[in-house]
Write a protein that holds these residues in place. Structure first.
Motif, PDB file in Angstrom:
ATOM      1  N   LEU A  52      54.924 -67.753 -39.259  1.00  0.00           N
ATOM      2  CA  LEU A  52      54.516 -68.839 -40.158  1.00  0.00           C
ATOM      3  C   LEU A  52      53.305 -68.468 -41.004  1.00  0.00           C
ATOM      4  O   LEU A  52      53.257 -68.788 -42.190  1.00  0.00           O
ATOM      5  CB  LEU A  52      54.230 -70.110 -39.343  1.00  0.00           C
ATOM      6  CG  LEU A  52      55.438 -70.732 -38.636  1.00  0.00           C
ATOM      7  CD1 LEU A  52      55.017 -71.969 -37.849  1.00  0.00           C
ATOM      8  CD2 LEU A  52      56.537 -71.085 -39.630  1.00  0.00           C
ATOM      9  N   GLY A  53      52.322 -67.817 -40.400  1.00  0.00           N
ATOM     10  CA  GLY A  53      51.108 -67.455 -41.134  1.00  0.00           C
ATOM     11  C   GLY A  53      51.267 -66.137 -41.852  1.00  0.00           C
ATOM     12  O   GLY A  53      50.918 -65.083 -41.324  1.00  0.00           O
ATOM     13  N   LEU A  54      51.792 -66.180 -43.073  1.00  0.00           N
ATOM     14  CA  LEU A  54      52.035 -64.968 -43.850  1.00  0.00           C
ATOM     15  C   LEU A  54      50.986 -64.826 -44.950  1.00  0.00           C
ATOM     16  O   LEU A  54      50.392 -65.818 -45.389  1.00  0.00           O
ATOM     17  CB  LEU A  54      53.443 -65.008 -44.452  1.00  0.00           C
ATOM     18  CG  LEU A  54      54.568 -65.105 -43.410  1.00  0.00           C
ATOM     19  CD1 LEU A  54      55.891 -65.432 -44.091  1.00  0.00           C
ATOM     20  CD2 LEU A  54      54.677 -63.804 -42.618  1.00  0.00           C
ATOM     21  N   ALA A  55      50.781 -63.596 -45.402  1.00  0.00           N
ATOM     22  CA  ALA A  55      49.700 -63.326 -46.344  1.00  0.00           C
ATOM     23  C   ALA A  55      49.873 -64.055 -47.671  1.00  0.00           C
ATOM     24  O   ALA A  55      48.884 -64.460 -48.299  1.00  0.00           O
ATOM     25  CB  ALA A  55      49.594 -61.815 -46.581  1.00  0.00           C
ATOM     26  N   GLY A  60      56.889 -71.755 -43.172  1.00  0.00           N
ATOM     27  CA  GLY A  60      57.578 -73.031 -43.191  1.00  0.00           C
ATOM     28  C   GLY A  60      58.133 -73.368 -44.565  1.00  0.00           C
ATOM     29  O   GLY A  60      59.199 -73.993 -44.687  1.00  0.00           O
ATOM     30  N   ASP A  61      57.427 -72.949 -45.613  1.00  0.00           N
ATOM     31  CA  ASP A  61      57.929 -73.184 -46.969  1.00  0.00           C
ATOM     32  C   ASP A  61      59.209 -72.389 -47.218  1.00  0.00           C
ATOM     33  O   ASP A  61      60.137 -72.872 -47.867  1.00  0.00           O
ATOM     34  CB  ASP A  61      56.858 -72.808 -47.996  1.00  0.00           C
ATOM     35  CG  ASP A  61      55.627 -73.696 -47.912  1.00  0.00           C
ATOM     36  OD1 ASP A  61      55.769 -74.859 -47.487  1.00  0.00           O
ATOM     37  OD2 ASP A  61      54.529 -73.225 -48.261  1.00  0.00           O
ATOM     38  N   LEU A  62      59.223 -71.148 -46.713  1.00  0.00           N
ATOM     39  CA  LEU A  62      60.430 -70.327 -46.843  1.00  0.00           C
ATOM     40  C   LEU A  62      61.591 -70.968 -46.103  1.00  0.00           C
ATOM     41  O   LEU A  62      62.716 -71.017 -46.608  1.00  0.00           O
ATOM     42  CB  LEU A  62      60.164 -68.928 -46.289  1.00  0.00           C
ATOM     43  CG  LEU A  62      61.363 -67.972 -46.237  1.00  0.00           C
ATOM     44  CD1 LEU A  62      61.822 -67.602 -47.639  1.00  0.00           C
ATOM     45  CD2 LEU A  62      61.021 -66.711 -45.441  1.00  0.00           C
ATOM     46  N   ILE A  90      61.547 -69.185 -35.174  1.00  0.00           N
ATOM     47  CA  ILE A  90      60.133 -69.046 -35.515  1.00  0.00           C
ATOM     48  C   ILE A  90      59.417 -68.319 -34.394  1.00  0.00           C
ATOM     49  O   ILE A  90      59.552 -68.677 -33.222  1.00  0.00           O
ATOM     50  CB  ILE A  90      59.495 -70.428 -35.758  1.00  0.00           C
ATOM     51  CG1 ILE A  90      60.019 -71.041 -37.068  1.00  0.00           C
ATOM     52  CG2 ILE A  90      57.978 -70.324 -35.794  1.00  0.00           C
ATOM     53  CD1 ILE A  90      59.481 -72.435 -37.351  1.00  0.00           C
ATOM     54  N   VAL A  91      58.664 -67.285 -34.764  1.00  0.00           N
ATOM     55  CA  VAL A  91      57.859 -66.515 -33.806  1.00  0.00           C
ATOM     56  C   VAL A  91      56.437 -66.501 -34.357  1.00  0.00           C
ATOM     57  O   VAL A  91      56.147 -65.818 -35.343  1.00  0.00           O
ATOM     58  CB  VAL A  91      58.394 -65.077 -33.651  1.00  0.00           C
ATOM     59  CG1 VAL A  91      57.567 -64.321 -32.625  1.00  0.00           C
ATOM     60  CG2 VAL A  91      59.863 -65.085 -33.239  1.00  0.00           C
TER      61      VAL A  91
END
Length: 235
Positions: A52-55, A60-62, A90-91
């Motif tokens: 979920l926490g991408l740069a 979640g938007d994806l 989700i991981v």
């Protein structure tokens, strides 16, 4: 089976790729929302492992964007991507109850908090793939053939049939699609990641070996189109 890993931590991504490849999956890795969306538009994946926490944004938007995509249909269904029904696991390090609920409500099929055990992740992934294929049983039966995806074994008439990892994967793809003709390209797309070297006749060689081991009538050819296993096994 082909898996897309969306993870911006290079070490975690590399570990997931190595472990999943050792378990027989073809694995591609993207490190952000933009690159993952491009991959989903260009290729078909059997499942997505999504951080979920991408740069460059939130996973979640994806996920929401994927679920809102129009469903493929008609003769072009093999080419129309992305597929909104693609299973998503989700991981993430976000392990609070409200965060897990939010992820599932956004359209995830399952949720696993980091750190995790690879055996558990593999089991959850197998469950996702089993449900996506419409199977309740963990094993696949076809005539006198019994396949166990978890143990990666095949028995015919109760006897173990030795086969290479790639032969097993080809058989799994054809069994999951039984009754439908798959072209060589469609089979390759399910078996090989972007960086894999593919020999031009690899699929044909694997199918030749499977016919020799399981019987020549097991896998049939539709000339000029591809290969298939009949909906019902020959008596």
């Amino acid at each position: 089976m082909r898996i897309l890993v969306v993870e911006d931590d290079a070490g975690i991504a590399a570990g997931l790729r190595t472990n999943l490849q050792q378990r027989g999956y073809a694995v591609d890795v993207c490190d952000g929302v933009a690159s993952a969306w491009g991959a989903l538009r260009a290729e078909r994946f059997d499942a997505v492992l999504l951080d979920l926490g991408l740069a460059d944004g939130d996973g979640g938007d994806l996920l929401r964007r994927l679920r809102l995509s129009p469903a493929p249909g008609g003769a072009a269904s093999a080419q129309v991507l992305p597929d909104p029904s693609t299973p998503v696991l989700i991981v993430t390090a976000r392990d609070q109850v409200h965060q897990r609920i939010a992820g599932l409500d956004q359209g995830a099929d399952d949720y696993l908090a980091k750190p995790f055990d690879m055996d558990e992740l593999d089991a959850r992934l197998r469950a996702l793939l089993r449900r996506a294929a419409g199977r309740a049983s963990p094993t696949i039966r076809y005539g006198d053939i019994e396949m166990d995806p978890a143990a990666r074994t095949v028995h015919q008439g109760g006897k173990l049939v030795e086969m290479s990892p790639r032969e097993f994967s080809v058989l799994l793809v054809l069994l999951e699609a039984r009754g439908r003709v798959l072209s060589r390209q469609q089979i390759e797309e399910r078996l090989y990641s972007w960086d894999a070297a593919i020999e031009s006749n690899a699929v044909e060689v694997h199918i030749h070996h499977l016919r020799r081991k399981l019987g020549s009538a097991c896998i049939q050819t539709m000339r000029g189109v591809g290969y298939f296993m009949p909906q019902e096994a020959a008596a």
